[in-house]
Scaffold this active site. Structure first.
Site, PDB file in Angstrom:
ATOM      1  NE  ARG A   1      -1.049   0.269  30.254  1.00  0.00           N
ATOM      2  CZ  ARG A   1      -2.135   0.968  30.570  1.00  0.00           C
ATOM      3  NH1 ARG A   1      -3.302   0.650  30.007  1.00  0.00           N
ATOM      4  NH2 ARG A   1      -2.074   1.963  31.423  1.00  0.00           N
TER       5      ARG A   1
ATOM      6  CG  ASP B   1     -12.197   0.622  -0.092  1.00  0.00           C
ATOM      7  OD1 ASP B   1     -11.666   0.991   0.978  1.00  0.00           O
ATOM      8  OD2 ASP B   1     -12.948  -0.373  -0.167  1.00  0.00           O
ATOM      9  N   GLY B   2     -11.153   3.964   0.912  1.00  0.00           N
ATOM     10  CA  GLY B   2     -11.786   4.903   1.823  1.00  0.00           C
ATOM     11  C   GLY B   2     -12.822   4.280   2.739  1.00  0.00           C
ATOM     12  CG  PHE B   3     -15.924   2.316   1.602  1.00  0.00           C
ATOM     13  CD1 PHE B   3     -16.795   3.274   2.085  1.00  0.00           C
ATOM     14  CD2 PHE B   3     -15.809   2.153   0.231  1.00  0.00           C
ATOM     15  CE1 PHE B   3     -17.553   4.054   1.228  1.00  0.00           C
ATOM     16  CE2 PHE B   3     -16.562   2.915  -0.645  1.00  0.00           C
ATOM     17  CZ  PHE B   3     -17.434   3.871  -0.140  1.00  0.00           C
TER      18      PHE B   3
ATOM     19  CG  ASN C   1      -9.434  -3.629   6.663  1.00  0.00           C
ATOM     20  OD1 ASN C   1      -8.845  -3.019   5.774  1.00  0.00           O
ATOM     21  ND2 ASN C   1     -10.456  -3.119   7.303  1.00  0.00           N
ATOM     22  CB  ALA C   2      -9.331  -9.285   9.210  1.00  0.00           C
TER      23      ALA C   2
ATOM     24  CG  ASP D   1      -9.792  -7.994  -0.308  1.00  0.00           C
ATOM     25  OD1 ASP D   1      -9.641  -9.146  -0.753  1.00  0.00           O
ATOM     26  OD2 ASP D   1     -10.357  -7.756   0.777  1.00  0.00           O
TER      27      ASP D   1
END
Length: 386
Positions: free
Chosen positions: A229, A250-252, A221-222, A277
């Site tokens: 490559r 969380d699966g999301f 994430n982020a 988080d």
């Protein structure tokens, strides 16, 4: 309570193996050992666990809030106490309240609150995680771009002044807005530097890891993705054995397939560990809240800005363990280690937390056979009972 207490009638997981027909002996807030019940000295106080599972307490290195409180909104010891107590109900016995990108003044207030929380011995409080403001605007996620900025001398001094103040302190930075020399100075002071919210290349991450960075914030994430490559931050996190990486289970935030692939691909000795988080919604009935003046909506297990951008997570640590065990089909042993032993290793606190061994803190959780909460103990004291 006597100084020496034995937890009896539990199936004990010490972080390595399971122990049947044994008791966990506590002495003055520490673990004295795991031994046969008939080896207990007379006069030892006994607490019956009723056949439940006894496992190491969970350690969460990224917790934005809980119990209806966000650290960004309230910087005082009582706010930290509320956050810790909310997560203790879900098995978290040690955590880093996390300040999302904000002003210099808010950060100073959060650090002062953390110092007070240490002085007041708030149960479960390890220290602080400063997630920003030295991130990449291109990978800002839910962080306010108007508050993101380069690290300057005053910023560095504010963080270096925290050296030794907490049991653990983490700072998430992006190479776009922090130099390798600054990372080296923070690491030399004992502060955990985590790379996150960045579009950096593999080579840049490797250079920053060599400078002293040792974790990656919420893997996938982020951050720049794994490409064929350019391996990006994801590739560096998996390939560089010196880096640990947090992940939101969380699966999301991460698809289960990607999570499974990452777990198989990770080079050691660094490990992938669980973070929640979590926002203020944990342990509350909130349906929305404000972050830097923007409304965050809670629906279907997700927290999002109005445009659908994920904004933290609406999950607790025990639910994360269940997700790893039931959805990813990890062994229960490994799912528990990802929430206890591995974050302790990443934070450099494995000499006192993360496992159940003589001399370590008596932080543990009692669970039912179907992985529901029964009780949480911190420092040999029961702080929550379902």
């Amino acid at each position: 309570m006597n100084d020496r207490t034995a937890i009896t009638g539990a199936r004990i997981f010490d972080g390595h193996v399971w122990h049947d027909d044994q008791v966990l002996l506590l002495d003055g807030g520490k673990i004295a050992g795991i031994l046969p019940a008939d080896a207990l000295a007379s006069g030892t106080e006994k607490v019956e666990a009723g056949g439940r599972l006894l496992v190491p307490g969970f350690i969460d290195l990224q917790v934005n809030g809980g119990g209806g409180v966000m650290l960004n909104d309230r910087q005082d010891a009582d706010a930290i106490r509320t956050i810790c107590a909310a997560h203790a109900k879900f098995g978290t016995t040690a955590l880093l309240p996390t300040l999302i990108t904000d002003t210099f003044e808010i950060r100073a207030a959060a650090i002062a609150a953390g110092r007070r929380a240490i002085a007041e011995n708030v149960p479960g409080f390890l220290g602080l995680h400063l997630e920003g403001p030295h991130l990449s605007v291109a990978r800002k996620g839910a962080h306010d771009p108007a508050l993101i900025r380069p690290m300057d001398a005053a910023d560095l001094k504010a963080m270096l002044d925290c050296a030794g103040a907490f049991d653990a302190m983490m700072v998430t930075i992006a190479p776009e807005n922090a130099t390798a020399d600054q990372v080296g100075a923070l690491a030399q002071a004992g502060i955990i530097v985590s790379i996150g919210h960045t579009d950096s290349s593999y080579e840049t991450v490797a250079a920053y890891a060599a400078a002293g960075a040792r974790t990656v914030t919420h893997l996938f994430n982020a951050m720049s993705p794994l490409g064929h490559r350019e391996p990006g931050v994801v590739g560096a996190a998996l390939d560089l054995g010196g880096l640990h990486a947090g992940i939101i289970a969380d699966g999301f935030h991460v698809d289960p397939v990607s999570m499974s692939l990452a777990l198989r691909a990770k080079n050691g000795p660094g490990r992938i560990f669980v973070v929640t988080d979590a926002m203020s919604t944990i342990g509350s009935d909130q349906t929305s809240f404000l972050l830097n003046g923007r409304e965050i909506f809670r629906k279907g297990g997700r927290l999002t800005l109005a445009d659908g951008t994920l904004a933290g997570a609406d999950i607790d640590m025990l639910s994360s363990v269940r997700f790893l065990h039931e959805r990813l089909c990890l062994s229960l042993d490994e799912a528990i280690r990802m929430a206890s032993a591995y974050p302790a290793d990443a934070a450099g606190i494995s000499a006192c937390k993360g496992r159940l061994a003589p001399g370590l803190d008596a932080d543990f959780v009692l669970l039912t056979e179907n992985l529901q909460m029964a009780a949480t103990w911190i420092g040999g004291v029961q702080v929550y009972r379902a």
